[in-house]
Design a protein around this motif. Structure first.
Motif, PDB file in Angstrom:
ATOM      1  N   ALA A  31     -18.453  -5.967 -22.759  1.00 54.02           N
ATOM      2  CA  ALA A  31     -19.129  -5.857 -24.015  1.00 54.02           C
ATOM      3  C   ALA A  31     -20.244  -6.765 -23.970  1.00 54.02           C
ATOM      4  CB  ALA A  31     -18.177  -6.137 -25.018  1.00 54.02           C
ATOM      5  N   SER A  32     -20.174  -7.990 -23.324  1.00 54.94           N
ATOM      6  CA  SER A  32     -21.090  -8.632 -23.227  1.00 54.94           C
ATOM      7  C   SER A  32     -22.510  -8.433 -22.604  1.00 54.94           C
ATOM      8  CB  SER A  32     -21.038 -10.367 -22.531  1.00 54.94           C
ATOM      9  OG  SER A  32     -20.587  -9.965 -21.270  1.00 54.94           O
ATOM     10  N   LEU A  33     -22.320  -7.435 -21.345  1.00 53.94           N
ATOM     11  CA  LEU A  33     -23.407  -6.946 -20.600  1.00 53.94           C
ATOM     12  C   LEU A  33     -23.984  -5.777 -21.434  1.00 53.94           C
ATOM     13  CD1 LEU A  33     -21.687  -6.789 -17.150  1.00 53.94           C
ATOM     14  CD2 LEU A  33     -23.544  -8.293 -17.783  1.00 53.94           C
ATOM     15  N   VAL A  34     -23.579  -5.115 -22.076  1.00 49.88           N
ATOM     16  CA  VAL A  34     -24.269  -4.079 -23.074  1.00 49.88           C
ATOM     17  C   VAL A  34     -24.262  -4.192 -24.598  1.00 49.88           C
ATOM     18  CG1 VAL A  34     -23.038  -2.246 -21.376  1.00 49.88           C
ATOM     19  CG2 VAL A  34     -21.886  -2.765 -23.578  1.00 49.88           C
ATOM     20  N   VAL A  38     -21.000 -12.461 -27.391  1.00 48.13           N
ATOM     21  CA  VAL A  38     -20.954 -13.713 -26.914  1.00 48.13           C
ATOM     22  C   VAL A  38     -19.525 -13.837 -26.201  1.00 48.13           C
ATOM     23  CG1 VAL A  38     -20.925 -16.234 -27.173  1.00 48.13           C
ATOM     24  CG2 VAL A  38     -22.612 -14.863 -28.318  1.00 48.13           C
ATOM     25  N   VAL A  39     -19.643 -14.225 -24.764  1.00 53.13           N
ATOM     26  CA  VAL A  39     -18.249 -14.365 -24.248  1.00 53.13           C
ATOM     27  C   VAL A  39     -18.067 -15.807 -23.605  1.00 53.13           C
ATOM     28  CG1 VAL A  39     -19.169 -13.378 -21.886  1.00 53.13           C
ATOM     29  CG2 VAL A  39     -16.842 -13.270 -22.587  1.00 53.13           C
ATOM     30  N   GLN A  40     -17.036 -16.379 -23.704  1.00 50.48           N
ATOM     31  CA  GLN A  40     -16.634 -17.623 -22.880  1.00 50.48           C
ATOM     32  C   GLN A  40     -16.498 -17.194 -21.545  1.00 50.48           C
ATOM     33  OE1 GLN A  40     -17.051 -20.464 -24.170  1.00 50.48           O
ATOM     34  NE2 GLN A  40     -17.640 -19.650 -26.308  1.00 50.48           N
ATOM     35  N   LEU A  41     -17.354 -17.320 -20.459  1.00 48.44           N
ATOM     36  CA  LEU A  41     -17.289 -17.132 -19.319  1.00 48.44           C
ATOM     37  C   LEU A  41     -16.028 -17.795 -18.508  1.00 48.44           C
ATOM     38  CD1 LEU A  41     -18.575 -15.186 -17.146  1.00 48.44           C
ATOM     39  CD2 LEU A  41     -20.015 -17.096 -16.413  1.00 48.44           C
ATOM     40  N   ALA A  59     -20.276  -5.432 -11.911  1.00 42.55           N
ATOM     41  CA  ALA A  59     -20.989  -5.149 -13.117  1.00 42.55           C
ATOM     42  C   ALA A  59     -22.086  -6.073 -13.403  1.00 42.55           C
ATOM     43  CB  ALA A  59     -19.954  -5.190 -14.279  1.00 42.55           C
ATOM     44  N   VAL A  60     -21.990  -7.345 -13.046  1.00 40.91           N
ATOM     45  CA  VAL A  60     -23.034  -8.441 -13.404  1.00 40.91           C
ATOM     46  C   VAL A  60     -24.166  -8.117 -12.440  1.00 40.91           C
ATOM     47  CG1 VAL A  60     -23.482 -10.769 -13.125  1.00 40.91           C
ATOM     48  CG2 VAL A  60     -21.443 -10.138 -14.346  1.00 40.91           C
ATOM     49  N   GLU A  61     -23.708  -7.934 -11.089  1.00 40.57           N
ATOM     50  CA  GLU A  61     -24.798  -7.480 -10.224  1.00 40.57           C
ATOM     51  C   GLU A  61     -25.536  -6.361 -10.532  1.00 40.57           C
ATOM     52  OE1 GLU A  61     -22.952  -7.043  -6.600  1.00 40.57           O
ATOM     53  OE2 GLU A  61     -23.123  -9.360  -6.050  1.00 40.57           O
ATOM     54  N   GLU A  62     -24.893  -5.246 -11.004  1.00 37.62           N
ATOM     55  CA  GLU A  62     -25.624  -4.013 -11.315  1.00 37.62           C
ATOM     56  C   GLU A  62     -26.247  -4.348 -12.699  1.00 37.62           C
ATOM     57  OE1 GLU A  62     -23.259  -0.463 -11.677  1.00 37.62           O
ATOM     58  OE2 GLU A  62     -22.169  -0.986  -9.650  1.00 37.62           O
TER      59      GLU A  62
END
Length: 69
Positions: A31-34, A38-41, A59-62
């Motif tokens: 959800a944070s990528l799209v 806000v997400v607590q990593l 997913a982060v790399e992509e």
């Protein structure tokens, strides 16, 4: 997938989503990528198991570079 609705559910009614803690971590990362979620990593990394963490990293790399290496 309706990411805005998912984000609202995660914030206002997290119990409405029937999933494990680690599955919720993957969902939060996605959800944070799209969307503007806000997400607590640190919490995500601690909750994800090894395979889920690999999926999150891919997913982060992509998201950063396009197709994963």
């Amino acid at each position: 997938m309706d990411w805005n609705t998912t984000r609202l559910l995660m914030r206002s009614r997290p119990g409405a989503l029937k999933c494990s803690r680690s599955e919720m971590a993957v969902l939060e990362a996605a959800a944070s990528l799209v969307s503007r979620c806000v997400v607590q990593l640190g919490a995500v990394v601690q909750a994800a198991d090894e395979e889920e963490l690999r999926l999150i990293l891919r997913a982060v790399e992509e998201a950063a570079y396009g197709e994963a290496l």
